[in-house]
Design a protein around this motif. Structure first.
Motif, PDB file in Angstrom:
ATOM      1  N   GLY A  65       0.829  -1.202   0.000  1.00  0.00           N
ATOM      2  CA  GLY A  65       0.000   0.000   0.000  1.00  0.00           C
ATOM      3  C   GLY A  65       0.856   1.241   0.000  1.00  0.00           C
ATOM      4  O   GLY A  65       2.094   1.167   0.080  1.00  0.00           O
ATOM      5  N   PRO A  66       0.237   2.411  -0.094  1.00  0.00           N
ATOM      6  CA  PRO A  66       0.993   3.664  -0.092  1.00  0.00           C
ATOM      7  C   PRO A  66       1.816   3.806   1.183  1.00  0.00           C
ATOM      8  O   PRO A  66       1.422   3.343   2.255  1.00  0.00           O
ATOM      9  N   GLN A  67       2.953   4.454   1.069  1.00  0.00           N
ATOM     10  CA  GLN A  67       3.838   4.640   2.209  1.00  0.00           C
ATOM     11  C   GLN A  67       3.182   5.551   3.234  1.00  0.00           C
ATOM     12  O   GLN A  67       2.559   6.553   2.894  1.00  0.00           O
ATOM     13  N   ARG A  68       3.329   5.200   4.500  1.00  0.00           N
ATOM     14  CA  ARG A  68       2.765   6.000   5.580  1.00  0.00           C
ATOM     15  C   ARG A  68       3.861   6.782   6.280  1.00  0.00           C
ATOM     16  O   ARG A  68       5.036   6.432   6.224  1.00  0.00           O
ATOM     17  N   LYS A  69       3.423   7.859   6.958  1.00  0.00           N
ATOM     18  CA  LYS A  69       4.371   8.673   7.697  1.00  0.00           C
ATOM     19  C   LYS A  69       4.751   7.991   9.013  1.00  0.00           C
ATOM     20  O   LYS A  69       3.946   7.296   9.622  1.00  0.00           O
ATOM     21  N   PHE A  70       5.961   8.226   9.442  1.00  0.00           N
ATOM     22  CA  PHE A  70       6.409   7.685  10.717  1.00  0.00           C
ATOM     23  C   PHE A  70       5.553   8.259  11.838  1.00  0.00           C
ATOM     24  O   PHE A  70       5.299   9.466  11.888  1.00  0.00           O
ATOM     25  N   TRP A  71       5.088   7.403  12.736  1.00  0.00           N
ATOM     26  CA  TRP A  71       4.197   7.740  13.843  1.00  0.00           C
ATOM     27  C   TRP A  71       2.778   8.051  13.384  1.00  0.00           C
ATOM     28  O   TRP A  71       1.863   8.117  14.185  1.00  0.00           O
ATOM     29  N   PHE A  72       2.601   8.270  12.118  1.00  0.00           N
ATOM     30  CA  PHE A  72       1.264   8.583  11.632  1.00  0.00           C
ATOM     31  C   PHE A  72       0.873   7.551  10.583  1.00  0.00           C
ATOM     32  O   PHE A  72       1.613   6.617  10.291  1.00  0.00           O
ATOM     33  N   GLY A  73      -0.288   7.723  10.018  1.00  0.00           N
ATOM     34  CA  GLY A  73      -0.760   6.783   9.013  1.00  0.00           C
ATOM     35  C   GLY A  73      -0.904   7.425   7.652  1.00  0.00           C
ATOM     36  O   GLY A  73      -0.140   8.311   7.269  1.00  0.00           O
ATOM     37  N   ASN A  74      -1.907   6.970   6.940  1.00  0.00           N
ATOM     38  CA  ASN A  74      -2.152   7.432   5.577  1.00  0.00           C
ATOM     39  C   ASN A  74      -3.253   8.478   5.500  1.00  0.00           C
ATOM     40  O   ASN A  74      -3.846   8.688   4.434  1.00  0.00           O
ATOM     41  N   PRO A  96      -4.753  -6.381  -5.975  1.00  0.00           N
ATOM     42  CA  PRO A  96      -6.149  -6.408  -5.547  1.00  0.00           C
ATOM     43  C   PRO A  96      -6.370  -6.125  -4.068  1.00  0.00           C
ATOM     44  O   PRO A  96      -7.479  -5.820  -3.665  1.00  0.00           O
ATOM     45  N   LEU A  97      -5.333  -6.267  -3.230  1.00  0.00           N
ATOM     46  CA  LEU A  97      -5.447  -5.988  -1.804  1.00  0.00           C
ATOM     47  C   LEU A  97      -4.506  -4.834  -1.464  1.00  0.00           C
ATOM     48  O   LEU A  97      -3.298  -4.925  -1.705  1.00  0.00           O
ATOM     49  N   ILE A  98      -5.057  -3.764  -0.914  1.00  0.00           N
ATOM     50  CA  ILE A  98      -4.275  -2.570  -0.595  1.00  0.00           C
ATOM     51  C   ILE A  98      -4.436  -2.275   0.891  1.00  0.00           C
ATOM     52  O   ILE A  98      -5.564  -2.151   1.381  1.00  0.00           O
ATOM     53  N   TYR A  99      -3.311  -2.155   1.593  1.00  0.00           N
ATOM     54  CA  TYR A  99      -3.352  -1.908   3.031  1.00  0.00           C
ATOM     55  C   TYR A  99      -3.066  -0.438   3.328  1.00  0.00           C
ATOM     56  O   TYR A  99      -2.136   0.159   2.793  1.00  0.00           O
ATOM     57  N   LEU A 100      -3.900   0.141   4.210  1.00  0.00           N
ATOM     58  CA  LEU A 100      -3.701   1.496   4.712  1.00  0.00           C
ATOM     59  C   LEU A 100      -3.838   1.478   6.225  1.00  0.00           C
ATOM     60  O   LEU A 100      -4.482   0.578   6.790  1.00  0.00           O
ATOM     61  N   TYR A 101      -3.275   2.484   6.857  1.00  0.00           N
ATOM     62  CA  TYR A 101      -3.514   2.690   8.285  1.00  0.00           C
ATOM     63  C   TYR A 101      -3.898   4.150   8.460  1.00  0.00           C
ATOM     64  O   TYR A 101      -3.143   5.063   8.098  1.00  0.00           O
ATOM     65  N   ALA A 102      -5.107   4.383   8.960  1.00  0.00           N
ATOM     66  CA  ALA A 102      -5.584   5.757   9.096  1.00  0.00           C
ATOM     67  C   ALA A 102      -6.598   5.830  10.224  1.00  0.00           C
ATOM     68  O   ALA A 102      -7.392   4.905  10.427  1.00  0.00           O
ATOM     69  N   PHE A 103      -6.565   6.935  10.955  1.00  0.00           N
ATOM     70  CA  PHE A 103      -7.521   7.202  12.031  1.00  0.00           C
ATOM     71  C   PHE A 103      -7.565   6.061  13.046  1.00  0.00           C
ATOM     72  O   PHE A 103      -8.610   5.676  13.561  1.00  0.00           O
ATOM     73  N   GLY A 104      -6.387   5.493  13.314  1.00  0.00           N
ATOM     74  CA  GLY A 104      -6.292   4.457  14.324  1.00  0.00           C
ATOM     75  C   GLY A 104      -6.812   3.104  13.895  1.00  0.00           C
ATOM     76  O   GLY A 104      -7.014   2.226  14.736  1.00  0.00           O
ATOM     77  N   ARG A 105      -7.005   2.903  12.593  1.00  0.00           N
ATOM     78  CA  ARG A 105      -7.556   1.636  12.116  1.00  0.00           C
ATOM     79  C   ARG A 105      -6.732   1.083  10.968  1.00  0.00           C
ATOM     80  O   ARG A 105      -6.206   1.829  10.148  1.00  0.00           O
TER      81      ARG A 105
END
Length: 478
Positions: A65-74, A96-105
């Motif tokens: 998935g797209p790169q996330r910021k350190f300590w933060f998400g996408n 077909p499967l894309i992983y994100l981390y945002a808003f604590g989820r």
């Protein structure tokens, strides 16, 4: 251990039954693919909420998935304007499967129908649990099937709904749907400029008659529209800090920044009124013997008599979960068919070959109208690129049953309830009754049909006008 391979086969997801976070798997059908939309109902498309589980100490790689910021998400790169376009672009890079981390989820975007089927159907025992949403409980939606955890109450409420909605039960609700659809055509003939209001009332009336055995009144109809708006606002990812920081729920209402609690309390009050009042009325009608046929009074009679395998709380969950995303699909059909007069004419010819213009189409005609069926399969799709077809071509022919393996996946396989039959009846009766034409310009020529979609939680075509021209010789108009 079970695993799901990515498209390249380079990565696997190791899956064991330990809950860590929730998946927010957005998906809607585009031919043989599934594009993310952030849309909960469906017509043309579906939102699935499940649980993301990983191996405990031996955790294999997450999907790309797209790169996330350190300590933060996408959070900063999450698209809000027509998000499905960005997700489609990401899928070309990440698969077909894309992983994100945002808003604590943790967020898993499923961008292919086969992957969604593997995870959410074939392995539903692993992925059937729901994530927790603070605003769901605050607004009173916690007993809705879509937001309940995978427990006994949820399973029985689903079973109750499936039994009431399946084709075998059509003999009960089919005549009601046919009656209301024909009534809608007459209303639209009288005031075609108000077609949106007529369609909303038609959907609200049918759902209320199906559920409670009574017609909807203006108060209930207006309240239903408010409930829909509240639900979309409550579930918008990232809007509410309380979904990310649940500790805010325990702060007193007078504390600064607690306005969300007052908003949620108002939304909850209206939702309870919208669902509890008709249920209470149905309960009283069963007790005094004045009930009419509907899902709730029919089941309540058995519960009160002590002969039902269901409890009243399970029926409450089933009844409060009946809603329709059909309005978006009907609007989508109308603007697409207005833009493609050749398709409209072919459809009309098929209809008249069956009805001979002596009657309106009925549910029993569905199998005899394959071209109408193909149009409905195509209608939920906004853009497409499948085996050489241009994204903006509206070609129902490719959805005709050709009897060969590899035929295009039916988008309605991802819908729930009586959507297929409901949409068929609307489409066939509308085309049997009216020509759907673009508005006229000042010079007397027709306007060009421009199709744009909103980025709301439930995506709709942007407001449009059309001319509904009554067909000569129609059975109910002449």
């Amino acid at each position: 251990m079970r695993s799901v391979a990515s498209r390249s086969g380079a990565e696997e997801l190791s899956i064991k039954p330990r809950l860590v976070r929730g998946i927010l798997a957005y998906a809607y059908v585009q031919g043989s693919k599934m594009f993310t939309l952030g849309q909960f109902y469906a017509s043309c498309c579906t939102l699935a909420l499940a649980s993301w589980v990983f191996a405990g100490s031996r955790r294999l790689p997450l999907p790309p998935g797209p790169q996330r910021k350190f300590w933060f998400g996408n959070e900063e790169i999450l698209p809000w304007d027509h998000p499905w376009k960005e997700y489609a672009a990401w899928s070309k890079t990440f698969g077909p499967l894309i992983y994100l981390y945002a808003f604590g989820r943790d967020i898993l975007i499923i961008n292919e129908a086969s992957a969604a089927t593997d995870l959410l159907e074939a392995k539903s025992a692993l992925y059937a649990r729901r994530p927790t949403w603070s605003m769901v409980a605050l607004t009173g939606r916690q007993d809705n099937i879509a937001f309940m955890d995978y427990n006994d109450r949820q399973r029985k409420a689903r079973a109750l709904l499936q039994g009431a909605l399946n084709p075998r039960a059509q003999k009960c609700w089919g005549p009601v749907l046919e009656e209301e659809t024909t009534s809608l055509m007459l209303q639209m003939a009288q005031s075609p400029e108000s077609f949106r209001q007529h369609i909303r009332r038609y959907l609200g009336t049918f759902i209320t008659r199906f559920t409670y055995g009574k017609k909807v009144d203006d108060f209930q109809l207006k309240l239903g529209d408010e409930i829909s708006i509240h639900t979309q606002q409550a579930l918008r990812p990232g809007r509410w800090l309380a979904d990310t920081v649940p500790l805010l729920l325990y702060l007193p209402d007078w504390f600064p920044g607690m306005d969300f609690k007052r908003w949620a309390r108002d939304a909850r009050t209206k939702f309870i009124e919208y669902t509890a009042r008709p249920f209470r009325q149905a309960h009283n009608s069963v007790l005094d013997g004045t009930e009419t046929q509907g899902m709730v009074p029919d089941v309540l009679k058995d519960i009160i008599a002590g002969t039902s395998k269901y409890k009243e709380e399970e029926l409450v969950s089933a009844a409060s979960s009946i809603h329709t995303g059909t309005y978006a699909m009907l609007m989508n059909f109308m603007i697409l068919i207005m833009a493609h007069q050749d398709v409209q004419e072919k459809a009309y010819q098929e209809i008249t070959s069956i009805t001979e213009s002596t009657r309106q189409p009925l549910l029993s005609d569905m199998t005899a109208m394959p071209y109408i069926d193909a149009i409905i399969r195509k209608s939920p799709v906004r853009t497409d690129s499948y085996k050489g077809y241009h994204p903006h071509q509206f070609m129902p022919e490719r959805h005709l049953r050709l009897g060969h393996e590899g035929s295009v996946k039916d988008p309605r396989d991802f819908t729930f309830g009586f959507g297929k039959r409901h949409i068929f009846l609307f489409v066939s009766q509308l085309l049997a009754t009216f020509e759907i034409r673009p508005p006229l310009k000042a010079d007397g020529n027709e306007e060009e049909v421009v199709i744009h979609y909103s980025s709301n939680f439930v995506s709709l075509p942007m407001p449009f006008k059309c001319r509904l021209i009554p067909r000569s010789g129609n059975a109910i108009l002449h």
